[in-house]
Design a protein around this motif. Structure first.
Motif, PDB file in Angstrom:
ATOM      1  N   GLY A 246      42.362  44.419  32.804  1.00 49.97           N
ATOM      2  CA  GLY A 246      42.579  43.173  33.647  1.00 49.97           C
ATOM      3  C   GLY A 246      41.147  43.066  34.525  1.00 49.97           C
ATOM      4  N   GLY A 247      41.447  42.322  35.573  1.00 51.40           N
ATOM      5  CA  GLY A 247      40.271  41.911  36.413  1.00 51.40           C
ATOM      6  C   GLY A 247      39.677  40.684  36.466  1.00 51.40           C
TER       7      GLY A 247
ATOM      8  N   ASP B  78      32.816  36.362  36.371  1.00 47.65           N
ATOM      9  CA  ASP B  78      32.283  36.886  37.612  1.00 47.65           C
ATOM     10  C   ASP B  78      33.659  37.260  38.592  1.00 47.65           C
ATOM     11  OD1 ASP B  78      32.481  34.428  38.368  1.00 47.65           O
ATOM     12  OD2 ASP B  78      30.694  34.082  39.545  1.00 47.65           O
ATOM     13  N   GLU B  79      34.833  36.841  38.070  1.00 45.81           N
ATOM     14  CA  GLU B  79      36.076  37.222  38.823  1.00 45.81           C
ATOM     15  C   GLU B  79      36.083  38.799  39.155  1.00 45.81           C
ATOM     16  OE1 GLU B  79      39.720  34.280  37.911  1.00 45.81           O
ATOM     17  OE2 GLU B  79      39.039  35.669  36.060  1.00 45.81           O
TER      18      GLU B  79
ATOM     19  N   GLU C 291      44.095  37.847  30.791  1.00 48.66           N
ATOM     20  CA  GLU C 291      42.419  37.827  31.561  1.00 48.66           C
ATOM     21  C   GLU C 291      42.829  38.577  32.959  1.00 48.66           C
ATOM     22  OE1 GLU C 291      41.318  33.858  32.020  1.00 48.66           O
ATOM     23  OE2 GLU C 291      41.169  33.430  29.866  1.00 48.66           O
ATOM     24  N   GLU C 292      43.516  38.228  33.781  1.00 44.40           N
ATOM     25  CA  GLU C 292      43.603  38.706  35.096  1.00 44.40           C
ATOM     26  C   GLU C 292      44.144  40.280  35.002  1.00 44.40           C
ATOM     27  OE1 GLU C 292      45.197  36.143  38.130  1.00 44.40           O
ATOM     28  OE2 GLU C 292      43.648  34.683  37.650  1.00 44.40           O
ATOM     29  N   CYS C 293      45.373  40.450  34.110  1.00 46.93           N
ATOM     30  CA  CYS C 293      46.054  41.506  34.561  1.00 46.93           C
ATOM     31  C   CYS C 293      46.073  42.547  33.453  1.00 46.93           C
ATOM     32  CB  CYS C 293      47.693  41.151  34.875  1.00 46.93           C
ATOM     33  SG  CYS C 293      47.744  40.370  36.392  1.00 46.93           S
ATOM     34  N   GLY C 294      45.575  42.044  32.242  1.00 47.86           N
ATOM     35  CA  GLY C 294      45.302  42.967  31.212  1.00 47.86           C
ATOM     36  C   GLY C 294      46.560  43.335  30.236  1.00 47.86           C
TER      37      GLY C 294
ATOM     38  N   GLN D  37      42.176  39.286  45.729  1.00 42.48           N
ATOM     39  CA  GLN D  37      40.774  38.921  45.466  1.00 42.48           C
ATOM     40  C   GLN D  37      40.473  38.265  46.839  1.00 42.48           C
ATOM     41  OE1 GLN D  37      40.485  35.782  42.260  1.00 42.48           O
ATOM     42  NE2 GLN D  37      42.811  35.544  42.713  1.00 42.48           N
ATOM     43  N   PHE D  38      39.183  38.071  46.782  1.00 42.01           N
ATOM     44  CA  PHE D  38      38.482  37.287  48.020  1.00 42.01           C
ATOM     45  C   PHE D  38      38.666  35.808  47.629  1.00 42.01           C
ATOM     46  CE2 PHE D  38      34.705  35.156  49.684  1.00 42.01           C
ATOM     47  CZ  PHE D  38      34.837  35.369  50.810  1.00 42.01           C
ATOM     48  N   ARG D  39      39.089  34.906  48.735  1.00 43.38           N
ATOM     49  CA  ARG D  39      39.008  33.591  48.404  1.00 43.38           C
ATOM     50  C   ARG D  39      38.143  32.973  49.829  1.00 43.38           C
ATOM     51  NH1 ARG D  39      40.825  31.574  43.913  1.00 43.38           N
ATOM     52  NH2 ARG D  39      43.028  32.424  43.351  1.00 43.38           N
TER      53      ARG D  39
END
Length: 191
Positions: free
Chosen positions: A144-145, A149-150, A100-103, A61-63
């Motif tokens: 996931g994802g 707005d992540e 949430e992030e990986c499903g 992800q963008f940081r």
């Protein structure tokens, strides 16, 4: 990851939600000192190992803070992670982040605590608790994802490539991620 970053600006922080800048003054060995710091949330991070693929599942992800310091790094490679901002156990928060992030739906009893450590000790000193979980396709419940707005992209890193990945300086990654790979190799493999 396809990132197009535009109108990148820096401004003063007021009415912050996640971090709170503070000035700390103290006396150390009779000498007056001061330090600028940030109060922030503690966090959890989870090393996910996909058994069938023989690979680690990472998030990409963008940081903005990394980009602020190095415009060549449009994304970071990280463990699945999240802040501790709910009245739940750390293990329950880890389970939610995996979803949430990986499903993946990983049962609580399959999320193993590795250790905890302090991150960014010169600025925020937040405590991160590191977990481990095995996953497989039978646990997959969605793509996931992230939420809201992540913009999180998932990436499988084959186990055979872990060491090259650790030392690849073209990829922005966290010390916790690299530590977790070494822990896995020592504790979860036969060699």
């Amino acid at each position: 990851m396809n990132n197009k970053i535009e109108e990148f600006k820096i401004s003063k922080l007021d009415n912050t939600k996640f971090v709170h800048p503070v000035k700390i003054t103290y006396k150390q060995n009779g000498i007056n000192k001061s330090w600028e710091a940030v109060r922030s949330f503690d966090s959890v991070a989870i090393l996910l190992y996909h058994e069938t693929k023989n690979a680690f599942l990472l998030v990409k992800q963008f940081r903005a803070p990394v980009y602020l310091n190095d415009k060549s790094k449009l994304c970071t490679y990280e463990l699945c992670a999240g802040i501790v901002d709910k009245n739940k156990t750390l293990q329950e928060i880890a389970k939610e982040e995996i979803d949430e992030e990986c499903g993946f739906a990983v049962p609580l009893e399959n999320i193993e605590k590795i250790t905890s450590f302090y991150t960014n000790v010169g600025v925020s000193g937040g405590c991160q608790t590191l977990f481990y979980a095995k996953i497989d396709d039978s646990m997959k419940i969605h793509e996931g994802g992230g939420i809201q707005d992540e913009l999180i992209e998932l990436m499988y890193l084959p186990l055979k490539d872990y060491e090259e990945f650790i030392f690849d300086e073209s990829k922005a990654k966290t010390p916790g991620l690299m530590f977790s790979f070494m822990w896995f190799m020592k504790n979860k493999t036969k060699n």
